[in-house]
Design a protein around this motif. Sequence first.
Motif, PDB file in Angstrom:
ATOM      1  N   LYS A   1      -9.635   7.755  -2.190  1.00 57.44           N
ATOM      2  CA  LYS A   1     -10.132   9.181  -2.793  1.00 57.44           C
ATOM      3  C   LYS A   1      -8.732  10.188  -2.999  1.00 57.44           C
ATOM      4  CE  LYS A   1     -14.611   9.727  -1.145  1.00 57.44           C
ATOM      5  NZ  LYS A   1     -15.654  10.455  -0.301  1.00 57.44           N
ATOM      6  N   HIS A   2      -7.792   9.709  -2.286  1.00 58.79           N
ATOM      7  CA  HIS A   2      -6.792  10.483  -2.589  1.00 58.79           C
ATOM      8  C   HIS A   2      -5.711  10.057  -3.944  1.00 58.79           C
ATOM      9  CE1 HIS A   2      -7.549  11.342   1.693  1.00 58.79           C
ATOM     10  NE2 HIS A   2      -6.514  12.243   1.482  1.00 58.79           N
ATOM     11  N   ILE A   3      -6.124   8.959  -4.347  1.00 56.06           N
ATOM     12  CA  ILE A   3      -5.587   8.707  -5.632  1.00 56.06           C
ATOM     13  C   ILE A   3      -6.365   8.360  -6.917  1.00 56.06           C
ATOM     14  CG2 ILE A   3      -3.411   7.704  -4.705  1.00 56.06           C
ATOM     15  CD1 ILE A   3      -4.963   4.985  -4.789  1.00 56.06           C
ATOM     16  N   ILE A   4      -7.734   8.358  -6.793  1.00 55.37           N
ATOM     17  CA  ILE A   4      -8.611   8.413  -7.737  1.00 55.37           C
ATOM     18  C   ILE A   4      -9.261   9.831  -8.055  1.00 55.37           C
ATOM     19  CG2 ILE A   4     -10.929   7.493  -8.245  1.00 55.37           C
ATOM     20  CD1 ILE A   4     -10.166   5.098  -6.650  1.00 55.37           C
TER      21      ILE A   4
ATOM     22  N   GLY B   1       0.808  -1.221  -0.018  1.00 48.82           N
ATOM     23  CA  GLY B   1      -0.024  -0.080   0.027  1.00 48.82           C
ATOM     24  C   GLY B   1       0.709   1.095   0.054  1.00 48.82           C
ATOM     25  N   GLY B   2       2.221   1.230   0.332  1.00 43.63           N
ATOM     26  CA  GLY B   2       3.013   2.291   0.050  1.00 43.63           C
ATOM     27  C   GLY B   2       2.864   3.228   1.309  1.00 43.63           C
TER      28      GLY B   2
ATOM     29  N   VAL C   1       3.030  11.412  -5.210  1.00 42.71           N
ATOM     30  CA  VAL C   1       4.373  11.176  -5.708  1.00 42.71           C
ATOM     31  C   VAL C   1       4.845   9.776  -5.540  1.00 42.71           C
ATOM     32  CG1 VAL C   1       6.760  12.111  -5.843  1.00 42.71           C
ATOM     33  CG2 VAL C   1       4.994  13.700  -5.399  1.00 42.71           C
ATOM     34  N   PRO C   2       5.205   8.802  -6.789  1.00 40.73           N
ATOM     35  CA  PRO C   2       5.500   7.651  -6.470  1.00 40.73           C
ATOM     36  C   PRO C   2       6.973   7.529  -5.815  1.00 40.73           C
ATOM     37  CG  PRO C   2       5.921   8.300  -8.697  1.00 40.73           C
ATOM     38  CD  PRO C   2       5.360   9.426  -8.132  1.00 40.73           C
TER      39      PRO C   2
ATOM     40  N   ASN D   1       3.073   4.138  -6.027  1.00 40.38           N
ATOM     41  CA  ASN D   1       2.875   5.090  -6.900  1.00 40.38           C
ATOM     42  C   ASN D   1       2.620   6.343  -6.032  1.00 40.38           C
ATOM     43  OD1 ASN D   1       3.897   4.313  -9.384  1.00 40.38           O
ATOM     44  ND2 ASN D   1       2.029   3.195  -9.713  1.00 40.38           N
ATOM     45  N   HIS D   2       2.023   5.991  -4.635  1.00 43.17           N
ATOM     46  CA  HIS D   2       1.624   6.980  -3.634  1.00 43.17           C
ATOM     47  C   HIS D   2       2.491   7.035  -2.542  1.00 43.17           C
ATOM     48  CE1 HIS D   2      -1.077   3.663  -4.380  1.00 43.17           C
ATOM     49  NE2 HIS D   2      -0.947   3.386  -3.298  1.00 43.17           N
ATOM     50  N   ASP D   3       3.613   7.158  -2.542  1.00 43.69           N
ATOM     51  CA  ASP D   3       4.730   7.182  -1.554  1.00 43.69           C
ATOM     52  C   ASP D   3       4.709   8.552  -0.545  1.00 43.69           C
ATOM     53  OD1 ASP D   3       5.047   4.480  -1.517  1.00 43.69           O
ATOM     54  OD2 ASP D   3       7.086   4.542  -2.168  1.00 43.69           O
ATOM     55  N   TYR D   4       4.063   9.574  -1.254  1.00 44.35           N
ATOM     56  CA  TYR D   4       4.478  10.847  -0.694  1.00 44.35           C
ATOM     57  C   TYR D   4       2.784  11.410  -1.328  1.00 44.35           C
ATOM     58  CZ  TYR D   4       5.779  15.604   0.737  1.00 44.35           C
ATOM     59  OH  TYR D   4       6.044  16.749   1.568  1.00 44.35           O
TER      60      TYR D   4
END
Length: 329
Positions: free
Chosen positions: A326-329, A184-185, A213-214, A219-222
């Motif tokens: 919701k933070h990545i879609i 899940g990063g 940011v990846p 792909n969502h480590d930041y």
Amino acid sequence: MEKLRVAVIGFGFMGKTHARNILNSNRMELTAIVDNRIDSISQVSGNIDTGEIPPEILAGISKYDNVDTCFAEALPDAVFVCVHTFSHYEIAIKALKQGLHVFIEKPFVLNVEEGERLIAEAKNRNLKLSVGHVVRYMPAYVKLHELYRNQTYGKLKSVSMTRFSGIPGWGEWDRLRKDFGSSGGGLFDLVIHDIDFLHYMLGMPDRVESKTVPGMLSNHDYVSAYWYYNRHDAFVKVEGGLTFHRKFPFEAAFRVSFEDASAVWSSSSGREMKIADNGTLQTIALEDAKEGYVTEAEQFAASIINNDNLACTAESALNTVKLCYKHII
């Protein structure tokens, strides 16, 4: 009072932390540890020092390399699932079908449908299913929630929460880089702490604006995000990640403004919160953050013994997972 027989599944940082607290509990008895590296079990460190288990005590606890044998021989009443995220569902559903109460570390699941199946299984069997969103129980955040709930300093005007870490280097994290995205990063493993707490305190936002940011794990480590509510105009910001180099010091913090005062706290000086108004600056003394791990475990045990409601339900934790998306879609 007869103690609950508890097995800890996965003996990384969180497994060790829960095992230590179970050993110190008046409600629980640590009957087994399950880990697929049982021949080389060690006490792994993490972002917070939660203490060590004396080697002679650790040596006297039954150990297994698979859950089936543990369930058959150790006969636990409940399990703490502390493995990596991609194995949460498989182990939790097996435990529930064995009639065991389940405490599962965050993130609950990454697959929403799997979470719904776990919730249904627990409900059908009248079992407790709780998720380890420990920040809800940490003293600084408990105090902040109290100030908000009681409107001690008036209505909330703004809240900014941050959480940063170097890329984890303990346990199996190096191996997980090869299985990109499986943990899940940064979003689901680190920033989820603040997302869950704000969701718990303020409710689900009506709209999320987010930039991710990846990094080396996903792909969502930041993540940097703003939340918006139709029912109030408070400014809400969440930011954090683990895109930094391994030795980068961990820090969690919040800065909050109410109508009549402002509050600030950082894990770098974690035993105190500062409250400022236009004329004074006061310091509020706090308990150690690691007490949150003790509280969440004890509340889980109490919910089983007394058939109380859980403080952190699986339903609430699944809504936090949905909010993360919701933070990545």
